[in-house]
Motif scaffolding. Structure first.
Motif, mmCIF file in Angstrom:
data_model
loop_
_atom_site.group_PDB
_atom_site.id
_atom_site.type_symbol
_atom_site.label_atom_id
_atom_site.label_comp_id
_atom_site.label_asym_id
_atom_site.label_seq_id
_atom_site.Cartn_x
_atom_site.Cartn_y
_atom_site.Cartn_z
ATOM 1 N N PRO A 102 0.830 -1.219 0.000
ATOM 2 C CA PRO A 102 0.000 0.000 0.000
ATOM 3 C C PRO A 102 0.861 1.265 0.000
ATOM 4 O O PRO A 102 2.034 1.232 0.376
ATOM 5 C CB PRO A 102 -0.797 -0.111 1.305
ATOM 6 C CG PRO A 102 -0.678 -1.533 1.714
ATOM 7 C CD PRO A 102 0.617 -2.037 1.181
ATOM 8 N N ASN A 103 0.244 2.351 -0.406
ATOM 9 C CA ASN A 103 0.939 3.638 -0.437
ATOM 10 C C ASN A 103 1.157 4.135 1.003
ATOM 11 O O ASN A 103 0.189 4.319 1.743
ATOM 12 C CB ASN A 103 0.052 4.632 -1.213
ATOM 13 C CG ASN A 103 0.773 5.928 -1.464
ATOM 14 O OD1 ASN A 103 1.758 6.240 -0.783
ATOM 15 N ND2 ASN A 103 0.300 6.669 -2.442
ATOM 16 N N PRO B 13 -2.979 1.421 5.369
ATOM 17 C CA PRO B 13 -4.232 0.802 5.810
ATOM 18 C C PRO B 13 -4.418 0.924 7.331
ATOM 19 O O PRO B 13 -3.431 1.006 8.065
ATOM 20 C CB PRO B 13 -4.052 -0.673 5.421
ATOM 21 C CG PRO B 13 -2.956 -0.690 4.413
ATOM 22 C CD PRO B 13 -2.076 0.467 4.723
ATOM 23 N N THR C 284 -1.195 -2.963 9.151
ATOM 24 C CA THR C 284 -0.975 -2.442 7.790
ATOM 25 C C THR C 284 -0.810 -3.571 6.764
ATOM 26 O O THR C 284 -0.876 -3.334 5.570
ATOM 27 C CB THR C 284 0.267 -1.529 7.717
ATOM 28 O OG1 THR C 284 1.362 -2.249 8.275
ATOM 29 C CG2 THR C 284 0.048 -0.233 8.449
ATOM 30 N N THR D 116 -4.290 -5.847 4.128
ATOM 31 C CA THR D 116 -4.773 -5.858 2.736
ATOM 32 C C THR D 116 -4.142 -6.985 1.910
ATOM 33 O O THR D 116 -4.610 -7.305 0.829
ATOM 34 C CB THR D 116 -4.463 -4.505 2.047
ATOM 35 O OG1 THR D 116 -3.063 -4.237 2.205
ATOM 36 C CG2 THR D 116 -5.278 -3.373 2.638
#
Ligand code: SF4
Length: 322
Positions: free
Chosen positions: A276-277, A282, A286, A289
């Motif tokens: 993720p960025n 998230p 984290t 996802t």
């Protein structure tokens, strides 16, 4: 053994946009990192590119400023140190870089490149500096004939030896080695890794070794920290982590390492999706996802780092003490 380095709740946010009249945007490069390194020990940070391991190294040398947290080197918190304190820090903590060629001034002779930290940090005379430089050339496997040449006249492995000599010349206690062998051929990699091991024994050095290469990390480390999106998700004894990874991300990383013995099989765990960025990480864990085991609690609560056994600490809601 004493701790040479203690890192506590280290955080780094980089501002990526915004000005006087614009909303500021930040990226969380390091979200909450804690670990320690003892005298004579190698602690490795491993993880995919962009996980924050190199930024962590640069924060410890204070090449970049710290947003929050403690960096205790030899008992002194240097996280917010300024000027003269930073000079002292740079004497006792040195870096070895991935690309020695880029980090060595092409216009300087090898002897001047190696002597430069002595010029900056000591009051030694030219004769005293030269004596140390010639000794150091021998220690890293080069010789006096190399002293008057320029970096471009050397192979990649020899350039890394020059980088190591330059890092060691002020007799630091802690070396931060950021991907020091990843630009080298495999046969040269082992020579440099063996040199680092030899120097560690000889000078009781501590290493923070940063790498994405698990085989290299397994060879060089005493302890390991696995990073994902700016945090350490599992850390502990090297043997324990490589034999019995507990965090789902560590399991996935290790399942991708090829095994030399073709009769042995291991289940490959392929992670879905991309990292993720870090601008918008998230919620909760984290890793949720991409985690095949994620449950509802993973989306809501950040897992705390827990001591699972005497050798491993893990941050995962589903991994508990034996
Ligand atoms: Fe996976 Fe949940 Fe553990 Fe995170 S906390 S690694 S999402 S099981």
């Amino acid at each position: 053994m004493n701790n040479i380095l203690v890192v506590e709740n280290l955080k780094k946010k980089f501002q990526i946009s915004g000005g006087l009249f614009e909303k500021k945007e930040f990226v969380n490069a390091v979200m909450d990192v804690s670990f320690h390194i003892k005298e004579g020990e190698t602690f490795s940070l491993v993880g995919e590119s962009g996980c924050g391991k190199s930024t962590t190294g640069r924060l410890i040398t204070r090449l970049v400023d710290v947003t929050e947290g403690k960096i205790v080197v030899n008992g002194k918190d240097v996280a917010q140190a300024k000027n003269s304190e930073l000079t002292h820090l740079r004497e006792s903590v040195q870096m070895i870089f991935q690309d020695p060629y880029a980090s060595l001034n092409p216009r300087m002779k090898v002897k001047d490149l190696i002597a430069e930290p002595l010029v900056i940090h000591t009051k030694l005379s030219k004769e005293e500096r030269d004596k140390l430089v010639y000794e150091m050339l021998e220690i890293v496997g080069l010789n006096a004939e190399h002293a008057n040449r320029y970096a471009h006249e050397f192979s990649g492995g020899q350039r890394q030896r020059i980088g190591i000599a330059r890092a060691l010349i002020t007799k630091p206690k802690l070396i931060i080695a950021d991907e020091p062998v990843s630009a080298l051929d495999v046969s040269i990699q082992s020579q440099i890794l063996n040199l680092l091991k030899k120097l560690q024994k000889e000078f009781n050095l501590s290493y923070l070794f940063i790498s994405h290469d698990l085989s290299v990390v397994e060879y060089i480390s005493h302890r390991v920290g696995v990073m994902y999106l700016g945090t350490i998700v599992e850390q502990g004894d090297k043997e324990a982590i490589f034999k019995n990874p507990l965090h789902p991300y560590t399991k996935a990383l290790l399942s991708s390492v090829p095994i030399a013995d073709p009769t042995m099989r291991k289940e490959k765990m392929v992670l879905k999706g991309d990292i993720p960025n870090p601008k918008n990480p998230p919620s909760g864990c984290t890793f949720h996802t991409r985690c095949p085991l994620a449950t509802d609690i993973c989306k809501q609560q950040i897992p705390k780092m827990k001591q699972i056994n005497d050798k491993q600490q893990v941050a995962c809601h589903l991994v508990n003490e034996n």
